[in-house]
Design an enzyme around this catalytic site. Structure first.
Site, mmCIF file in Angstrom:
data_model
loop_
_atom_site.group_PDB
_atom_site.id
_atom_site.type_symbol
_atom_site.label_atom_id
_atom_site.label_comp_id
_atom_site.label_asym_id
_atom_site.label_seq_id
_atom_site.Cartn_x
_atom_site.Cartn_y
_atom_site.Cartn_z
ATOM 1 N N ARG A 221 14.144 -58.338 35.699
ATOM 2 C CA ARG A 221 12.753 -58.667 35.411
ATOM 3 C C ARG A 221 12.681 -60.007 34.675
ATOM 4 O O ARG A 221 13.661 -60.474 34.115
ATOM 5 C CB ARG A 221 12.103 -57.564 34.562
ATOM 6 C CG ARG A 221 11.837 -56.280 35.310
ATOM 7 C CD ARG A 221 11.321 -55.180 34.403
ATOM 8 N NE ARG A 221 12.361 -54.685 33.495
ATOM 9 C CZ ARG A 221 12.173 -53.730 32.591
ATOM 10 N NH1 ARG A 221 10.971 -53.192 32.448
ATOM 11 N NH2 ARG A 221 13.164 -53.327 31.825
ATOM 12 N N LYS B 73 13.019 -57.402 27.884
ATOM 13 C CA LYS B 73 13.809 -56.466 27.088
ATOM 14 C C LYS B 73 14.055 -57.002 25.686
ATOM 15 O O LYS B 73 13.889 -58.183 25.407
ATOM 16 C CB LYS B 73 15.146 -56.180 27.771
ATOM 17 C CG LYS B 73 15.015 -55.333 29.031
ATOM 18 C CD LYS B 73 14.315 -54.008 28.763
ATOM 19 C CE LYS B 73 15.116 -53.062 27.901
ATOM 20 N NZ LYS B 73 14.390 -51.799 27.629
ATOM 21 N N TYR C 74 9.348 -56.201 24.646
ATOM 22 C CA TYR C 74 9.665 -54.839 24.225
ATOM 23 C C TYR C 74 10.761 -54.912 23.165
ATOM 24 O O TYR C 74 11.720 -55.675 23.308
ATOM 25 C CB TYR C 74 10.164 -54.005 25.410
ATOM 26 C CG TYR C 74 9.104 -53.632 26.410
ATOM 27 C CD1 TYR C 74 8.054 -52.785 26.068
ATOM 28 C CD2 TYR C 74 9.160 -54.121 27.719
ATOM 29 C CE1 TYR C 74 7.078 -52.443 26.986
ATOM 30 C CE2 TYR C 74 8.193 -53.776 28.648
ATOM 31 C CZ TYR C 74 7.144 -52.941 28.279
ATOM 32 O OH TYR C 74 6.190 -52.607 29.195
ATOM 33 N N HIS D 151 11.546 -51.638 20.791
ATOM 34 C CA HIS D 151 12.115 -50.294 20.592
ATOM 35 C C HIS D 151 13.082 -50.294 19.413
ATOM 36 O O HIS D 151 14.281 -50.013 19.551
ATOM 37 C CB HIS D 151 12.815 -49.810 21.870
ATOM 38 C CG HIS D 151 11.917 -49.744 23.071
ATOM 39 N ND1 HIS D 151 10.902 -48.808 23.173
ATOM 40 C CD2 HIS D 151 11.867 -50.489 24.201
ATOM 41 C CE1 HIS D 151 10.277 -48.993 24.333
ATOM 42 N NE2 HIS D 151 10.835 -50.001 24.963
ATOM 43 N N GLU E 116 5.426 -52.307 23.092
ATOM 44 C CA GLU E 116 5.269 -50.849 23.119
ATOM 45 C C GLU E 116 4.406 -50.291 21.993
ATOM 46 O O GLU E 116 4.063 -49.104 22.017
ATOM 47 C CB GLU E 116 6.636 -50.150 23.128
ATOM 48 C CG GLU E 116 7.401 -50.189 21.820
ATOM 49 C CD GLU E 116 8.259 -51.420 21.654
ATOM 50 O OE1 GLU E 116 9.066 -51.451 20.712
ATOM 51 O OE2 GLU E 116 8.131 -52.353 22.485
ATOM 52 N N ALA F 290 12.994 -41.243 27.727
ATOM 53 C CA ALA F 290 12.799 -41.653 26.329
ATOM 54 C C ALA F 290 14.036 -42.304 25.733
ATOM 55 O O ALA F 290 14.081 -42.530 24.522
ATOM 56 C CB ALA F 290 12.404 -40.434 25.489
ATOM 57 N N ASP G 191 15.082 -45.284 25.634
ATOM 58 C CA ASP G 191 14.820 -46.523 24.900
ATOM 59 C C ASP G 191 14.491 -46.255 23.430
ATOM 60 O O ASP G 191 14.682 -47.119 22.580
ATOM 61 C CB ASP G 191 13.644 -47.282 25.530
ATOM 62 C CG ASP G 191 14.093 -48.186 26.679
ATOM 63 O OD1 ASP G 191 15.275 -48.570 26.699
ATOM 64 O OD2 ASP G 191 13.266 -48.502 27.532
#
Length: 371
Positions: free
Chosen positions: A15, A75, A94, A96, A118, A268, A270
């Site tokens: 991506r 990411k 993102y 996380h 997120e 889940a 991540d």
């Protein structure tokens, strides 16, 4: 503003932070965009496309991290990336953070300002920048789970949809949010018998009405989860606590009561995973077997369909990228309380309460920073 789009370096991650169309939206407004060479080439977004949109192609990530005011990624930054971040620089991606103390400490030490996709919210209580990837991951979870049920992958050799005269496979989905509903839709489409568990009676009622009884719904308790997984061929973990580590819903002892060769897919992962036996895997080596159960715990599932995922993600992030570029992050956050909820790290401070509590950092309310 100078916006930088580096090439993703996480394993099997194709991506890219923005499509050429997204870049054009920025350059038409007078912003400078730098894109690392071949950042999107693997999914058909070539350097020539970015140049036609007004971007400058740079050969190395170092140029982007050293010159960009805002870095837009997909990411979480890897160690070599967060070590390049600097005070005053804005990172939008993102993150996380709750299950990742090393990254959190790295971002704190960098002095940068980090906004996490997120934890950005909307007026309906949703997570608009997580939703498109949750839709992708939910649909992929069934696709991946069906593949893992094949004997060549270590599964018990069950076809989820069955055939005439043969019972369909049993699918249990834990969590009725965006991931869970998209997983249910795909599993039902394959002809599987599907049970979804959640702790919101209102949500269960909504899903029951929407699927007209085709989807079985249950209130989630330890006992109801155990009863479901004992007879399931495929179990999908689709729970989310925004910003925080995922709760562990299936223990090792519960796992031992499942049918040998059945499959767990932990969407889940991540956020640390919702099964006790979960550990992050990659697209290169996506599965492992624990207690006779196949585990699929790929931490960037949407990366498997990177072109679709990039298009969906840019559709969602573009209004926020524009706001940050046009106004600067402080004014953009001050004008939008939902974007403010995305602020996780600023100048060495943890500004997301769930992350602070999960990793035992002092919490700084972002309103004190934005004003």
């Amino acid at each position: 503003m100078i916006i930088g789009i580096p090439k993703e370096i996480k394993n099997q991650e194709y991506r890219v932070g923005l499509t050429p169309a997204g870049v054009k939206e920025l350059t038409q407004r007078g912003h400078q965009v730098m894109v690392q060479k071949d950042a999107g080439s693997a999914i058909g977004f070539f350097d020539l496309n970015y140049q036609a949109a007004g971007a400058e192609i740079v050969p190395e990530a170092e140029t982007i991290f050293s010159k960009a005011d805002m870095v837009v990624k997909v990411k979480e930054p890897q160690p070599e990336e967060y070590r390049r971040l600097r005070p005053g620089q804005l990172l939008f991606t993102y993150l996380h953070l709750a299950p990742d103390p090393d990254q959190t400490e790295g971002l704190i030490q960098s002095g940068c300002t980090a906004i996490a996709y997120e934890t950005v919210t909307d007026e309906h209580g949703g997570l608009p920048l997580l939703a498109p990837m949750s839709e992708v991951a939910g649909r992929l979870s069934v696709q991946a789970g069906a593949r893992c049920l094949e004997k060549s992958m270590g599964g018990r050799g069950v076809l989820l949809g069955g055939v005439p005269g043969v019972e369909s496979g049993h699918v249990t989905i834990i969590g009725g949010g965006v991931v869970g509903e998209n997983a249910a839709r795909m599993a039902l489409g394959l002809g599987a018998e599907v049970t979804l568990l959640d702790r919101s009676v209102a949500r269960l009622r909504e899903l029951d009405h929407r699927y007209q009884g085709r989807l079985k719904t249950l209130y989630s308790t330890t006992e109801s989860v155990l009863q479901c997984i004992r007879r399931s061929d495929l179990v999908i973990g689709a729970v989310l606590v925004p910003g925080a580590a995922a709760p562990k819903l299936i223990s090792r002892e519960m796992l031992k009561q499942m049918i040998p060769g059945s499959v767990l897919v932990d969407v889940a992962i991540d956020q640390g995973g919702c099964f006790e036996t979960s550990r992050a895997t990659t697209h290169d080596n996506p599965v492992y077997i624990e207690e006779g159960i196949v585990h699929y715990c790929v931490a960037n599932m949407p990366g498997a369909v990177a072109r679709t995922s990039t298009l969906a993600l840019t559709n969602a992030t573009m209004p926020f990228v524009l706001a940050l570029a046009e106004k600067g992050w402080q004014h953009a956050l001050k004008d939008d309380k939902h974007l403010m909820n995305g602020l996780n790290i600023h100048a060495g401070q943890v500004t997301n309460q769930a992350v602070a509590e999960s990793l035992s950092y002092a919490y700084t309310n972002p309103t004190k920073i934005v004003g």
